[in-house]
Design an enzyme around this catalytic site. Sequence first.
Site, PDB file in Angstrom:
ATOM      1  N   ASP A   1     -11.771   6.031  21.311  1.00  0.00           N
ATOM      2  CA  ASP A   1     -11.622   4.568  21.330  1.00  0.00           C
ATOM      3  C   ASP A   1     -10.609   4.009  22.349  1.00  0.00           C
ATOM      4  O   ASP A   1      -9.475   4.489  22.418  1.00  0.00           O
ATOM      5  CB  ASP A   1     -11.143   4.070  19.963  1.00  0.00           C
TER       6      ASP A   1
HETATM    7  N1  DQQ Z   1     -11.559   6.568  15.801  1.00  0.00           N
HETATM    8  C1  DQQ Z   1     -12.377   5.805  14.906  1.00  0.00           C
HETATM    9  C2  DQQ Z   1     -11.401   4.853  14.310  1.00  0.00           C
HETATM   10  C3  DQQ Z   1     -10.175   5.688  14.162  1.00  0.00           C
HETATM   11  C4  DQQ Z   1     -10.188   6.505  15.402  1.00  0.00           C
HETATM   12  C5  DQQ Z   1     -13.533   5.127  15.601  1.00  0.00           C
HETATM   13  C6  DQQ Z   1      -9.648   7.894  15.235  1.00  0.00           C
HETATM   14  O1  DQQ Z   1     -11.807   4.307  13.078  1.00  0.00           O
HETATM   15  O2  DQQ Z   1      -8.998   4.902  14.049  1.00  0.00           O
HETATM   16  O3  DQQ Z   1     -14.103   5.933  16.586  1.00  0.00           O
HETATM   17  O4  DQQ Z   1      -9.632   8.583  16.468  1.00  0.00           O
END
Ligand code: DQQ
Length: 576
Positions: free
Chosen positions: A66
């Site tokens: 992300d």
């Molecule tokens: N990636 C998810 C999120 C979390 C993060 C979404 C963890 O919900 O915070 O891809 O790497």
Amino acid sequence: MNLFTFLSLLLGFSFFSLFINNGVVFVDALHKIYPELQSIQTDASVIKPLHRTRFHFQPRRNWINDPNGPMYFKGIYHLFYQYNPKGAVWGNIVWAHSISRDLINWKPLKPAIYPSKPFDINGCWSGSATVLPGDKPVILYTGIDPQNRQVQNYAIPANLSDPYLTEWIKPDNNPIVDPGPGVNASAFRDPTTAWLSKSGHWKTVIGSKRKKRGMAYLYRSRDFVKWTKAKHPLHSAANTGMWECPDFYPVPLRGKLGLDPSVTGNWVKHVFKVSLDLTRYEYYTVGKYFPKKDKYVPDNTSVDGWSGLRYDYGNFYASKSFYDPLKKRRVLWGWANESDSAQDDVSKGWAGIQLIPRTVWLDHNQRQLKQWPVKELNTLRGKKVVLSHQKLLKGHTVEVKGITAAQADVEVMFSFSSLDKADPFDPRWVDAQAACDQLGNSQGGVGPFGLLTLASENLDEFTPVFFRIFKAHHKHVVLMCSDARSSSLKEEGLYKPAFAGYVDIDLSRKKLSLRSLIDHSVVESFGGGGKTCITSRVYPTKGVFDDAHLHVFNNGTEAITVEYLRAWSMKSARMN
Ligand code: DQQ
């Protein structure tokens, strides 16, 4: 095997994982975990050039997911992102940090946030940045505490006169929000950028679920440190599961201007986006925000569920937008995971890219957004070739020669003189991907017409991006596909979906435009001036480097004219 299990295997996600830690049962549905691969480090100097992107954001090696906390501060754009410093699969996550003056060329800094305190010792997960009055950035992020609870923390720059914001402090009064009674502690994460209401309260939204209901919990604060949960969520929707990475922001009814998140009024609508952990797709609605009641209500033209509008109908997840006060625009970042296997990622030594940041604004129909690559991307355009008024009869393919087809930016305007030959629309094609899956680029009436990207010389490998137009009851329906099924001669371990979306467009001018950004292992396309966007990750074996080809094609009985096609070789960005 059902579709979701299949997707999860190929995309490297596990939907249902169960951990028992300190007696706490931790059920979650996150990135697929490969403990044995998490810390296998590849020497950056041996990373092979094949399939690495040259103008899409990536670090020199390892796993990324992300985009986090994008912002503009004192002349510099900051991008943080979820990063595994030790390997090419998800794990050991920190907030990596890169800076840029143009959103295209990036310089890496050291990680800004990493596990070090009890409130984030088991992980520093996604979150957002808010620039408080007086030009003071604050990050809100999710920490995983020793009980594996998801809690919300804040971090502040150590030195506000450093425009690079290299050092971040995580004050000891963290966590500032813990799940509290009635909230699922293993599904409570990814705080949004906060907005300031007229009452003087800061507000933020945290993604969650209650049983199968997706929830956007709202919190209020006067000082950004003490937060109180509102009685009602900002929004929620039945049977959508965990809402990851919510995003909430205003857009003006008319024009392309971006707005600070605190703007409200009759001249704006709001956009609410969630990333659905169950499907690993995102959907957004356009609607109205009632600040006094702190309620968001989607318009009745927006489907509020997993068949709703998407920023991108392909490989695009965990996106985050920010307001760019310099250019007065809203900019959207999205992550594209690999579509190969974890083992392939370990051998490549890297996984994941960020897509080209996109300017987003409300379409004049006020029902959906439009998106376009930020204009700074054009600075990478090099050699240009042009085609104009080129007629394509049924079965015609014209090669676009003279540019680097593996690293290119292509803009085409197609026209047709009549829609009489449009095939009837089958009402069972509610799901565009099912329609594309069934029809592909086989012969039709009006279309398929579009581009063959990353094609091998003898066309045994290519990724077509194209339109097909159908006749429904009272209107025409435009299908846009980015079909990875013939994208690679390698079969094993690759996910090759025929991604597709419908384009809600007025065809009275008998024109349709397409722009594709082609970058070795990614084809990122914008149909109808940015009404429908689709990203595919592909791994050609022959259509690589100078052996890649680009064609424009028509396989419909109605003749198509390429009004113009402009294609540029793209220079490589300075990338981390
Ligand atoms: N990636 C998810 C999120 C979390 C993060 C979404 C963890 O919900 O915070 O891809 O790497």
